[in-house]
Write an enzyme that holds these catalytic residues in place. Structure first.
Site, PDB file in Angstrom:
ATOM      1  N   MET A   1       3.959  24.945  34.156  1.00  0.00           N
ATOM      2  CA  MET A   1       4.024  24.718  32.709  1.00  0.00           C
ATOM      3  C   MET A   1       5.101  25.622  32.094  1.00  0.00           C
ATOM      4  O   MET A   1       5.129  25.824  30.882  1.00  0.00           O
ATOM      5  CB  MET A   1       2.659  24.977  32.077  1.00  0.00           C
ATOM      6  CG  MET A   1       1.600  24.028  32.641  1.00  0.00           C
ATOM      7  SD  MET A   1       0.222  23.701  31.544  1.00  0.00           S
ATOM      8  CE  MET A   1      -0.450  25.329  31.387  1.00  0.00           C
TER       9      MET A   1
ATOM     10  N   LEU B   1       6.806  36.103  38.250  1.00  0.00           N
ATOM     11  CA  LEU B   1       7.009  36.298  39.689  1.00  0.00           C
ATOM     12  C   LEU B   1       6.071  35.434  40.540  1.00  0.00           C
ATOM     13  O   LEU B   1       6.419  35.047  41.655  1.00  0.00           O
ATOM     14  CB  LEU B   1       6.805  37.785  40.010  1.00  0.00           C
ATOM     15  CG  LEU B   1       7.405  38.270  41.317  1.00  0.00           C
ATOM     16  CD1 LEU B   1       8.902  38.000  41.386  1.00  0.00           C
ATOM     17  CD2 LEU B   1       7.134  39.764  41.474  1.00  0.00           C
TER      18      LEU B   1
ATOM     19  N   HIS C   1       5.196  32.297  39.940  1.00  0.00           N
ATOM     20  CA  HIS C   1       5.848  30.986  40.100  1.00  0.00           C
ATOM     21  C   HIS C   1       7.044  31.089  41.044  1.00  0.00           C
ATOM     22  O   HIS C   1       7.270  30.200  41.872  1.00  0.00           O
ATOM     23  CB  HIS C   1       6.380  30.487  38.750  1.00  0.00           C
ATOM     24  CG  HIS C   1       5.336  30.251  37.707  1.00  0.00           C
ATOM     25  ND1 HIS C   1       5.175  31.067  36.619  1.00  0.00           N
ATOM     26  CD2 HIS C   1       4.395  29.276  37.590  1.00  0.00           C
ATOM     27  CE1 HIS C   1       4.196  30.611  35.854  1.00  0.00           C
ATOM     28  NE2 HIS C   1       3.692  29.534  36.428  1.00  0.00           N
TER      29      HIS C   1
ATOM     30  N   GLN D   1      -4.696  19.078  29.398  1.00  0.00           N
ATOM     31  CA  GLN D   1      -5.565  20.089  30.005  1.00  0.00           C
ATOM     32  C   GLN D   1      -5.933  21.212  29.039  1.00  0.00           C
ATOM     33  O   GLN D   1      -6.594  22.174  29.432  1.00  0.00           O
ATOM     34  CB  GLN D   1      -4.935  20.634  31.285  1.00  0.00           C
ATOM     35  CG  GLN D   1      -3.696  21.494  31.095  1.00  0.00           C
ATOM     36  CD  GLN D   1      -3.040  21.820  32.428  1.00  0.00           C
ATOM     37  OE1 GLN D   1      -2.390  20.972  33.040  1.00  0.00           O
ATOM     38  NE2 GLN D   1      -3.204  23.052  32.900  1.00  0.00           N
TER      39      GLN D   1
ATOM     40  N   ARG E   1      -3.104  30.662  44.558  1.00  0.00           N
ATOM     41  CA  ARG E   1      -4.541  30.841  44.820  1.00  0.00           C
ATOM     42  C   ARG E   1      -5.241  31.526  43.656  1.00  0.00           C
ATOM     43  O   ARG E   1      -6.456  31.602  43.619  1.00  0.00           O
ATOM     44  CB  ARG E   1      -4.761  31.675  46.094  1.00  0.00           C
ATOM     45  CG  ARG E   1      -4.374  30.925  47.338  1.00  0.00           C
ATOM     46  CD  ARG E   1      -5.183  31.379  48.568  1.00  0.00           C
ATOM     47  NE  ARG E   1      -4.820  30.540  49.688  1.00  0.00           N
ATOM     48  CZ  ARG E   1      -3.895  30.850  50.596  1.00  0.00           C
ATOM     49  NH1 ARG E   1      -3.267  31.997  50.521  1.00  0.00           N
ATOM     50  NH2 ARG E   1      -3.602  30.010  51.568  1.00  0.00           N
TER      51      ARG E   1
HETATM   52  O1  PAF Z   1      -1.281  25.734  37.048  1.00  0.00           O
HETATM   53  C1  PAF Z   1      -0.577  25.179  36.179  1.00  0.00           C
HETATM   54  O2  PAF Z   1       0.413  25.733  35.706  1.00  0.00           O
HETATM   55  C2  PAF Z   1      -0.965  23.813  35.681  1.00  0.00           C
HETATM   56  O3  PAF Z   1      -2.332  23.648  35.644  1.00  0.00           O
HETATM   57  C3  PAF Z   1      -0.301  22.661  36.492  1.00  0.00           C
HETATM   58  C4  PAF Z   1      -0.770  22.658  37.935  1.00  0.00           C
HETATM   59  C5  PAF Z   1       1.199  22.799  36.435  1.00  0.00           C
HETATM   60  C6  PAF Z   1      -0.674  21.317  35.878  1.00  0.00           C
HETATM   61  O4  PAF Z   1      -0.259  21.221  34.560  1.00  0.00           O
END
Ligand code: PAF
Length: 281
Positions: free
Chosen positions: A30, A35, A37, A61, A150
């Site tokens: 998103m 770090l 990501h 979500q 995780r």
């Molecule tokens: O973990 C996230 O950043 C979000 O839930 C995802 C997996 C990108 C889905 O929008």
């Protein structure tokens, strides 16, 4: 790195790679990358010939009282970090591209049971939103591998279950949580904490670590949870949940379960933080 909002451009590029027999790993995000990501992207580079990322703040979500509008949008910095980590293609759709009929008319994906517990109980509809967007993104990108942190233990299980239940030909790879020096799990939400809260928030990991040690040493789960909840509250948290579950499927832990996970969600001020620890006893 190519950045595009066009589904067709993503599909064409991935098809070209696949036609040459090359593999593709995908990291959905998103944005507001940290770090954690970047570690996912670097792991993805090790797994496949090409890495595709997406940045989409998925409204489906977020609950009504959650931070959708406040969620930080930092595209330029994110692009720079993705290039440096090795991503080649970035999908940045708008909500209109993803949900052209509006979210109310949208077909959705729901993984039963697990979606309604823990974070799902506190955030009704959250995992339906996650499963739906991840399914859509998988159908757009058609990767061979997809990587998730995780730290979001329950999300990882929801996605693995969806992939298995719907026979999606994608290997899901979980990547270990990246932490600040203090032990605080990296999260975009840490940006909402002031420096005093950030220091206090490190105790979430300490509480979980202490619980795992005492349970491994033979303490009853109920006692460890009671002590952990008190410790969290004393550290300035308002606990949402603190539980010990089976690490395999997040079912309620019984004496038979040897592989366990402590899962926690707690508020530091208005910021909801989550963390977990898998361990054996
Ligand atoms: O973990 C996230 O950043 C979000 O839930 C995802 C997996 C990108 C889905 O929008």
């Amino acid at each position: 790195m190519i950045t595009t909002q066009e589904i067709k451009q993503i599909r064409d590029q991935v098809r070209t790679w696949h036609a040459k027999g090359e593999t593709v790993a995908f990291v959905p995000t998103m944005g507001n990358l940290h770090l954690g990501h970047i570690t996912l992207i670097k792991e993805a580079v090790k797994h496949a010939d090409h890495v595709v990322a997406s940045i989409f703040v998925n409204p489906m979500q977020f609950g009504q009282n959650e931070d959708l509008d406040a969620y930080p949008r930092t595209l330029a910095a994110d692009q720079q970090a993705l290039v440096e980590a090795g991503a080649e293609l970035l999908f940045t759709p708008t909500p209109e591209i993803i949900y052209p009929k509006g979210m109310g008319e949208q077909t959705f994906v729901e993984v039963p049971q697990i979606s309604d517990e823990l974070c799902g109980a506190s955030r009704p509809g959250h995992f339906r939103g996650v499963a739906t967007i991840v399914c859509k993104l998988f159908n757009i990108v058609q990767p061979d591998f997809a990587l998730f942190g995780r730290k979001d233990f329950q999300q990882l299980l929801v996605i693995k279950t969806m992939v298995e239940d719907l026979s999606m030909p994608i290997e899901i790879i979980g990547v270990d949580t990246i932490r600040e020096e203090s032990g605080l799990a990296m999260s975009s939400r840490n940006g909402y904490l002031n420096s005093a809260q950030k220091t206090q928030a490190a105790s979430l990991k300490q509480v979980i670590d202490t619980m795992s040690e005492s349970i491994s040493g033979g303490e009853m789960i109920t006692e460890a949870v009671k002590t952990g909840t008190i410790a969290l509250t004393q550290a300035g948290f308002t606990p949402d949940y603190l539980e010990v579950r089976s690490a395999k499927d997040l079912s309620i832990a019984t004496a038979e379960h040897k592989e366990l996970v402590i899962v926690a969600a707690a508020y530091m001020g208005n910021t909801r933080l989550i963390d977990n620890l898998s361990f054996k006893r």
